[in-house]
Design a protein around this motif. Structure first.
Motif, short mmCIF file in Angstrom:
data_model
loop_
_atom_site.label_atom_id
_atom_site.label_comp_id
_atom_site.label_asym_id
_atom_site.label_seq_id
_atom_site.Cartn_x
_atom_site.Cartn_y
_atom_site.Cartn_z
N UNK A 1 -13.83 12.33 -12.15
CA UNK A 1 -14.69 12.59 -10.99
C UNK A 1 -15.98 11.78 -11.07
N UNK A 2 -16.56 11.68 -12.26
CA UNK A 2 -17.80 10.92 -12.44
C UNK A 2 -17.58 9.43 -12.20
N UNK A 3 -16.47 8.91 -12.70
CA UNK A 3 -16.17 7.48 -12.51
C UNK A 3 -15.98 7.16 -11.03
N UNK A 4 -15.27 8.01 -10.33
CA UNK A 4 -15.03 7.80 -8.90
C UNK A 4 -16.34 7.83 -8.12
N UNK A 5 -17.22 8.75 -8.52
CA UNK A 5 -18.55 8.82 -7.88
C UNK A 5 -19.35 7.54 -8.16
N UNK A 6 -19.38 7.11 -9.40
CA UNK A 6 -20.15 5.92 -9.76
C UNK A 6 -19.63 4.66 -9.07
N UNK A 7 -18.32 4.59 -8.91
CA UNK A 7 -17.70 3.42 -8.28
C UNK A 7 -17.73 3.49 -6.75
N UNK A 8 -18.15 4.65 -6.23
CA UNK A 8 -18.24 4.86 -4.78
C UNK A 8 -16.91 4.59 -4.09
N UNK A 9 -15.85 5.09 -4.68
CA UNK A 9 -14.52 4.89 -4.10
C UNK A 9 -14.33 5.80 -2.89
N UNK A 10 -13.58 5.30 -1.94
CA UNK A 10 -13.29 6.06 -0.72
C UNK A 10 -11.89 6.68 -0.74
N UNK A 11 -11.00 6.07 -1.51
CA UNK A 11 -9.60 6.51 -1.54
C UNK A 11 -9.07 6.33 -2.95
N UNK A 12 -8.48 7.37 -3.51
CA UNK A 12 -7.91 7.25 -4.85
C UNK A 12 -6.48 7.80 -4.85
N UNK B 1 -15.26 18.12 -5.85
CA UNK B 1 -16.59 18.70 -6.05
C UNK B 1 -17.68 17.63 -6.06
N UNK B 2 -17.40 16.49 -6.69
CA UNK B 2 -18.40 15.43 -6.81
C UNK B 2 -18.25 14.33 -5.78
N UNK B 3 -17.13 14.35 -5.05
CA UNK B 3 -16.85 13.32 -4.03
C UNK B 3 -16.27 14.01 -2.80
N UNK B 4 -17.08 14.77 -2.09
CA UNK B 4 -16.54 15.65 -1.03
C UNK B 4 -15.85 14.93 0.12
N UNK B 5 -16.14 13.66 0.33
CA UNK B 5 -15.56 12.97 1.48
C UNK B 5 -14.38 12.06 1.12
N UNK B 6 -13.98 12.09 -0.12
CA UNK B 6 -12.93 11.17 -0.57
C UNK B 6 -11.54 11.63 -0.11
N UNK B 7 -10.65 10.68 0.06
CA UNK B 7 -9.25 10.99 0.34
C UNK B 7 -8.45 10.79 -0.94
N UNK B 8 -7.62 11.77 -1.26
CA UNK B 8 -6.86 11.75 -2.51
C UNK B 8 -5.37 11.78 -2.21
N UNK B 9 -4.65 10.86 -2.82
CA UNK B 9 -3.19 10.83 -2.75
C UNK B 9 -2.65 11.12 -4.15
N UNK B 10 -1.70 12.03 -4.25
CA UNK B 10 -1.08 12.33 -5.53
C UNK B 10 0.31 11.71 -5.57
N UNK B 11 0.53 10.85 -6.55
CA UNK B 11 1.84 10.25 -6.81
C UNK B 11 2.38 10.94 -8.05
N UNK B 12 3.24 11.90 -7.86
CA UNK B 12 3.61 12.80 -8.96
C UNK B 12 4.97 12.49 -9.57
N UNK B 13 5.17 12.96 -10.81
CA UNK B 13 6.52 12.97 -11.38
C UNK B 13 7.37 14.00 -10.63
#
Length: 279
Positions: free
Chosen positions: A85-96, A123-135
């Motif tokens: 979460x901290x890395x994504x915040x620091x990198x200012x990513x919009x989509x992970x 919690x730390x990136x409230x506006x981010x879009x998250x995609x889960x690529x799962x097993x």
């Protein structure tokens, strides 16, 4: 001898690659982009998108096309969710995109850790879009329910190849089980469901189209198709290199079949332009 026209790849911008590499080192994280030296990674980073791999660097399965390490499994690191979460915040990513190795050694196959990572990221990136690529979680329903309850933007699981070849290249996985996972996601969640196929493993074009129909029938609405490239001489050999025209043709066929969004190309991977697909 097979002839193959090597596609042109945008040269990685050194500053962009360095910024991501520094963050990965600082927070001790792994991206699929860097681990696989993905040719598209600079483009994704420029668009503030990245694919992270959680739950360690060793997989409990050994697919013949995959270069991820196997062997003794690592303990799940409870700090990984916060670091991610901290890395994504620091990198200012919009989509992970968050993916993982297979963890058949864990009671819930790692689903709980996926959920913890999603919660920390939100919690730390409230506006981010998250995609889960799962097993496939061995189609363990409580684990699939945990993933669905995490309430992300998109769910994905890769079918990888056609029915005839599947058991040969994915000996510890199962073609039908993967379809069941995708169907469960489609039926029990409110989000878009995506899958991915590789070509060049020895499939026929008829078999490829049959698998595309199988995916459509279980509710998959987004599809990516790319050329398999052999990681090392020890891995499954490339049986066929497809030219760029094939990928455009199969893309149009996929749309005609009923898929809502399709990415198809020699260098397309499962997370290729993930934030753009289906927008």
């Amino acid at each position: 001898m097979m002839h193959y026209s090597k596609p042109k790849v945008k040269a990685p911008h050194p500053q962009i690659i360095e910024k991501m590499s520094s963050a990965l080192q600082k927070y001790a994280l792994t991206t699929v982009c860097e681990a696989a030296a993905c040719p598209n990674r600079a483009e994704c980073y420029e668009r503030q998108s990245a694919t992270f791999m959680i739950l360690g660097e060793r997989c409990s399965r050994a697919c013949s096309f995959c270069n991820v390490k196997t062997g003794a499994m690592q303990e799940v690191d409870p700090t990984e969710a916060t670091r991610l979460a901290d890395a994504i915040r620091d990198l200012q990513l919009h989509y992970v995109v968050i993916t993982s190795v297979d963890r058949d050694d864990l009671k819930d196959y790692g689903a709980g850790h996926f959920a913890d990572c999603v919660a920390a990221i939100k919690e730390k990136n409230p506006h981010i879009k998250i995609e889960l690529l799962t097993p496939d979680f061995r189609f363990h329903i409580p684990s699939l329910d945990t993933i669905i309850a995490s309430d992300v933007y998109k769910l994905a699981h890769n079918q990888e190849t056609v029915r005839r070849i599947s058991k040969h290249v994915r000996p510890q996985s199962d073609y039908e089980r993967s379809l069941k996972v995708l169907e469960y996601y489609a039926r029990h969640s409110h989000v878009r469901v995506k899958s991915s196929l590789m070509v060049g493993l020895g499939e026929s074009e008829l078999e490829l189209r049959e698998t595309m129909q199988d995916l459509l029938d279980v509710g998959v609405c987004e599809l990516t198709i790319g050329q398999y490239l052999q990681p090392t001489p020890k891995h499954h050999k490339v049986e066929k290199y497809y030219e760029a025209e094939f990928f455009e043709t199969i893309k149009q066929e996929a749309y005609a079949m009923g898929f809502d969004a399709v990415a198809s190309g020699v260098l397309v991977r499962s997370s290729y332009f993930a934030e753009e697909l289906g927008r």
